[in-house]
Write a protein that holds these residues in place. Sequence first.
Motif, PDB file in Angstrom:
ATOM      1  N   VAL A  31       0.281  -1.027  -0.034  1.00 11.85           N
ATOM      2  CA  VAL A  31       0.309  -0.157   0.325  1.00 11.85           C
ATOM      3  C   VAL A  31       1.348   0.992   0.261  1.00 11.85           C
ATOM      4  O   VAL A  31       0.693   2.144  -0.600  1.00 11.85           O
ATOM      5  CB  VAL A  31      -0.882  -0.121   1.364  1.00 11.85           C
ATOM      6  CG1 VAL A  31      -1.427   1.588   1.560  1.00 11.85           C
ATOM      7  CG2 VAL A  31      -1.797  -0.580   1.519  1.00 11.85           C
ATOM      8  N   ASP A  70      -8.235   6.798   0.924  1.00 16.83           N
ATOM      9  CA  ASP A  70      -8.081   5.637   0.027  1.00 16.83           C
ATOM     10  C   ASP A  70      -7.035   5.472   1.004  1.00 16.83           C
ATOM     11  O   ASP A  70      -6.939   4.119   1.285  1.00 16.83           O
ATOM     12  CB  ASP A  70      -8.071   5.793  -1.435  1.00 16.83           C
ATOM     13  CG  ASP A  70      -9.328   5.962  -1.921  1.00 16.83           C
ATOM     14  OD1 ASP A  70     -10.302   5.633  -0.835  1.00 16.83           O
ATOM     15  OD2 ASP A  70      -9.395   6.358  -2.817  1.00 16.83           O
ATOM     16  N   LYS A  80      -7.042   2.053   3.194  1.00 18.23           N
ATOM     17  CA  LYS A  80      -5.964   0.399   2.685  1.00 18.23           C
ATOM     18  C   LYS A  80      -5.233   0.077   3.782  1.00 18.23           C
ATOM     19  O   LYS A  80      -4.466  -1.313   3.609  1.00 18.23           O
ATOM     20  CB  LYS A  80      -5.669   0.846   0.923  1.00 18.23           C
ATOM     21  CG  LYS A  80      -6.401   0.579  -0.681  1.00 18.23           C
ATOM     22  CD  LYS A  80      -5.786   1.836  -1.214  1.00 18.23           C
ATOM     23  CE  LYS A  80      -6.708   1.833  -2.646  1.00 18.23           C
ATOM     24  NZ  LYS A  80      -7.205   0.128  -2.606  1.00 18.23           N
TER      25      LYS A  80
END
Length: 381
Positions: free
Chosen positions: A10, A365, A369
């Motif tokens: 990520v 996001d 994540k």
Amino acid sequence: MAMNENVQQVLDWAVAEIGIPGIVAEVKDGDRTWFGTAGVADIRTGSPRVPGEYFHAGSSGKAFTAATLLALEAEGRLSLDDTVNAHLPDVLDVNGYDGDKITLRHLLSNTSGLFATGLAPEVSYRYATRSGFDQHRFDTFSTEELLRVAVSQPPVGAPGERFEYANGGFYIAGAIIEKVTGNSYADEVDRRVVQPLGLTHTWVRSATDTGYPTPHPRGYSHQFLKDGADPAAVTPENWQSLMEEPGLPPLDVTVLNSSLGYAAGNVVTTTADMIRFFGAMTTGSLLPPAQHRQMWTTVSTEGGYWMPHARYGLGLFEFDKQATGGRTLRGLGGSFWGSYFFAVGTPNGPHTIAVHTNTEWKSWDPMFKIIEAEFGVSIGA
């Protein structure tokens, strides 16, 4: 920690796809620790991000303010149910506000009815554009100026009616801390939070400080309006559509005066210190049980143009259990020019991840994540 490989993926994604210059994540899970990075600390030199970097924690500083006020309540110096006028008469009695109805609890939970302070013309006209930011990056705000900004626009609702993220409420809370104790806000935070927790790399920045000790990343910003956009036209609903187009090079904002943050967020720290601080807030090791319960008594943020799937406590947040599949996850975070930080963890403190990027918040996001990668929880799924 089997899932740290997923966290690293990520981090790499955030740099490659979101355009974050550099990102770090530090994990503490019981006795085990992990540290990962992606991207760079300095675009010009390409130097990597490293453990122990100092950074501006943005609105994470709100939790320090809340903890300090709760410590004062535990000593009997004040009550969160006190009205603002009980300590600062007349500060709120303008533009439709009523200092006899707004309490300290309203201030700390962002339910005071105060408007979103960042939309005040006194602030937006200085910093909304690249040229304005460069002209005003060393401006210093006094507490008196910040209190005036806090009430410079009319209320968005009655006290306790709704959630609206308002730095101004924390400006007022900081001024109350100074009035009650006779000491500076920075000294009281140091005395009641930083020293008891042994946060040796954390402090409230002075009104004249514009830099960071070594090591630290460079800070980069795209947080500006398009050329020609009128800051007065910006609302919580339309601000994203008025931001400058993607693809422009970032502005280096490492050196700046951050007195605008004051008690709403002007803490310099490290990921390790923030893990320790957050652990104390989640376990209740700093505050007595009654104050700890108040810190985590949450309100709905729905309709407040804030993070989705979360409820707000006093300077911190808790994800809605409906969004986490019944699991309790708590957090704190904040964004400032060239800096974005968040920490999320389990309620009893043994498992926490702290993340910092050397640019401001871009979207939810990356946080969501990273939470999924570290905790196996898909927020809102």
